[in-house]
Design a protein around this motif. Sequence first.
Motif, short mmCIF file in Angstrom:
data_model
loop_
_atom_site.label_atom_id
_atom_site.label_comp_id
_atom_site.label_asym_id
_atom_site.label_seq_id
_atom_site.Cartn_x
_atom_site.Cartn_y
_atom_site.Cartn_z
N GLN A 29 46.62 29.63 19.38
CA GLN A 29 47.45 28.44 19.17
C GLN A 29 47.44 27.65 20.48
O GLN A 29 47.77 28.19 21.54
N GLY A 30 47.03 26.39 20.41
CA GLY A 30 46.88 25.60 21.62
C GLY A 30 48.12 24.81 22.01
O GLY A 30 48.23 24.34 23.15
N GLU A 31 49.05 24.64 21.05
CA GLU A 31 50.14 23.69 21.26
C GLU A 31 51.49 24.32 20.90
O GLU A 31 51.56 25.17 20.01
N GLY A 32 52.53 23.86 21.57
CA GLY A 32 53.88 24.15 21.10
C GLY A 32 54.47 25.46 21.61
O GLY A 32 53.95 26.10 22.52
N LYS A 33 55.57 25.87 20.96
CA LYS A 33 56.34 27.05 21.38
C LYS A 33 55.50 28.32 21.35
O LYS A 33 55.81 29.27 22.03
N LEU A 34 54.47 28.36 20.51
CA LEU A 34 53.65 29.57 20.38
C LEU A 34 52.29 29.42 21.05
O LEU A 34 51.36 30.17 20.74
N ALA A 35 52.17 28.48 21.99
CA ALA A 35 50.87 28.28 22.67
C ALA A 35 50.40 29.59 23.27
O ALA A 35 51.16 30.32 23.90
N GLY A 36 49.14 29.89 23.03
CA GLY A 36 48.53 31.11 23.57
C GLY A 36 48.49 32.26 22.58
O GLY A 36 47.80 33.26 22.83
N VAL A 37 49.18 32.14 21.45
CA VAL A 37 49.24 33.24 20.48
C VAL A 37 47.99 33.21 19.58
O VAL A 37 47.67 32.17 18.98
N PRO A 38 47.28 34.36 19.48
CA PRO A 38 46.12 34.40 18.58
C PRO A 38 46.54 34.04 17.15
O PRO A 38 47.55 34.57 16.64
N SER A 39 45.79 33.16 16.52
CA SER A 39 46.20 32.62 15.22
C SER A 39 44.97 32.26 14.41
O SER A 39 43.93 31.89 14.97
N THR A 40 45.12 32.34 13.10
CA THR A 40 44.08 31.84 12.20
C THR A 40 44.53 30.48 11.68
O THR A 40 45.67 30.32 11.23
N PHE A 41 43.62 29.52 11.76
CA PHE A 41 43.92 28.14 11.35
C PHE A 41 43.27 27.82 10.01
O PHE A 41 42.07 28.10 9.81
N VAL A 42 44.06 27.23 9.12
CA VAL A 42 43.54 26.71 7.85
C VAL A 42 43.76 25.20 7.89
O VAL A 42 44.91 24.74 7.94
N ARG A 43 42.65 24.44 7.93
CA ARG A 43 42.79 22.98 8.04
C ARG A 43 42.42 22.31 6.73
O ARG A 43 41.25 22.31 6.33
N THR A 44 43.43 21.71 6.08
CA THR A 44 43.18 20.96 4.86
C THR A 44 42.70 19.55 5.23
O THR A 44 42.91 19.09 6.35
N SER A 45 42.09 18.89 4.26
CA SER A 45 41.58 17.54 4.48
C SER A 45 42.43 16.54 3.69
O SER A 45 42.96 16.87 2.63
N GLY A 46 42.53 15.31 4.21
CA GLY A 46 43.32 14.27 3.55
C GLY A 46 44.63 14.06 4.29
O GLY A 46 45.28 15.03 4.70
N CYS A 47 44.98 12.79 4.48
CA CYS A 47 46.23 12.48 5.19
C CYS A 47 46.82 11.19 4.65
O CYS A 47 46.08 10.29 4.24
N ASN A 48 48.16 11.10 4.70
CA ASN A 48 48.85 9.89 4.26
C ASN A 48 49.09 8.91 5.40
O ASN A 48 49.66 7.85 5.20
N LEU A 49 48.66 9.27 6.63
CA LEU A 49 48.75 8.35 7.77
C LEU A 49 47.34 8.15 8.36
O LEU A 49 46.39 8.83 7.96
N ARG A 50 47.25 7.25 9.33
CA ARG A 50 45.98 7.05 10.04
C ARG A 50 46.29 6.75 11.50
O ARG A 50 46.22 5.60 11.94
N CYS A 51 46.67 7.79 12.26
CA CYS A 51 46.89 7.58 13.69
C CYS A 51 45.57 7.14 14.32
O CYS A 51 44.52 7.72 14.03
N TRP A 52 45.63 6.15 15.20
CA TRP A 52 44.37 5.67 15.81
C TRP A 52 43.73 6.78 16.62
O TRP A 52 42.51 6.84 16.77
N PHE A 53 44.58 7.72 17.15
CA PHE A 53 44.06 8.74 18.07
C PHE A 53 43.78 10.06 17.37
O PHE A 53 43.53 11.06 18.05
N CYS A 54 43.79 10.08 16.06
CA CYS A 54 43.69 11.37 15.34
C CYS A 54 42.53 12.22 15.85
O CYS A 54 41.37 11.80 15.79
N ASP A 55 42.85 13.43 16.29
CA ASP A 55 41.80 14.32 16.82
C ASP A 55 41.11 15.07 15.69
O ASP A 55 40.24 15.91 15.95
#
Length: 257
Positions: A29-55
């Motif tokens: 986990q790269g961000e937040g209160k749990l930064a550094g904790v080994p984690s499995t990420f599931v990334r869904t596609s599709g968003c209701n916003l469009r931040c200009w900086f979306c990573d």
Amino acid sequence: MPVSDSVSRPDTDADGDRLPINELFASLQGEGKLAGVPSTFVRTSGCNLRCWFCDSYHTSWEPTHAWMGVEEVVAEVDALAPEHVVVTGGEPLVHDETATLLSELADEYHLTVETNGTLETDAPVDLASISPKLASSTPTPENAPTDTDPGVWTDKHESARIDLDSLASLVDHADDFQLKFVVTGRDDLPEIESLVDDIRGVTSREVRDSDVLLMPEGQTRDALARTRTDVADLAAEFGYRYTPRLHVDLWNDAPET
Ligand SMILES: C[S@@+](CC[C@H](N)C(=O)[O-])C[C@H]1O[C@@H](n2cnc3c(N)ncnc32)[C@H](O)[C@@H]1O
Ligand SMILES: Nc1nc2[nH]cc(C(=O)O)c2c(=O)[nH]1
Ligand code: SF4
Ligand SMILES: [Mg+2]
């Protein structure tokens, strides 16, 4: 460039609940209160916003994905055998099936949901990682990440980015929560302070300054190097918490990190 706020579903749904999955991987986990904790990420596609900086450009501005059955996703998570699972996107809560996925994972894993805070869920969540989007996130023809004019998305993003009812519901519902703001500079702080006040006014739960995290904007090591010290100084000045972006520092936000 796709400009719809949903991804088109396949014609047949014979396999039951399916989700558009952009990537599924093990990292820290790269961000937040749990930064550094080994984690499995599931990334869904599709968003209701469009931040200009979306990573995660390929989940928002130009979504790509494979359609996976919820059971298939659970099996891939089980095979990686993590303690912590992070469900992110795109915006994971735009899909009803995300609630099914969370319910199926809840008995076995600690669940973090990364969300922009515009949608609610009844699904079990251990840490609601809420990243409300500030005015500085709104796409314009000058800052949009593609050659194309953001068109309707300037107005759509601006009118949808804050929903106090959803923010209150997310804060109230999860076992724990964090409000993780992407900060581009000092000008973002008045809006953060006023939004935190508004959220305190609509939730019955205590929102401590230590639940408010300032995260530097930056998709690359070089970009982050330009913003992080200023944002850390702002966190110290205003009494909020600072969060790094470990995966950017360590791996330059390469895919599957
Ligand atoms: C890609 S978003 C997916 C989840 C959800 N859509 C959201 O925005 O919270 C995951 C996290 O990355 C953050 N993020 C996206 N682009 C960023 C950037 N350029 N710099 C810093 N954080 C960024 C978001 O604010 C959010 O906390
Ligand atoms: N390592 C790592 N940590 C993260 N925390 C939140 C992420 C996200 O994209 O939601 C993320 C990510 O993409 N990678
Ligand atoms: S809300 Fe999240 S996924 Fe959507 S565009 Fe913004 S950062 Fe990207
Ligand atoms: Mg990310």
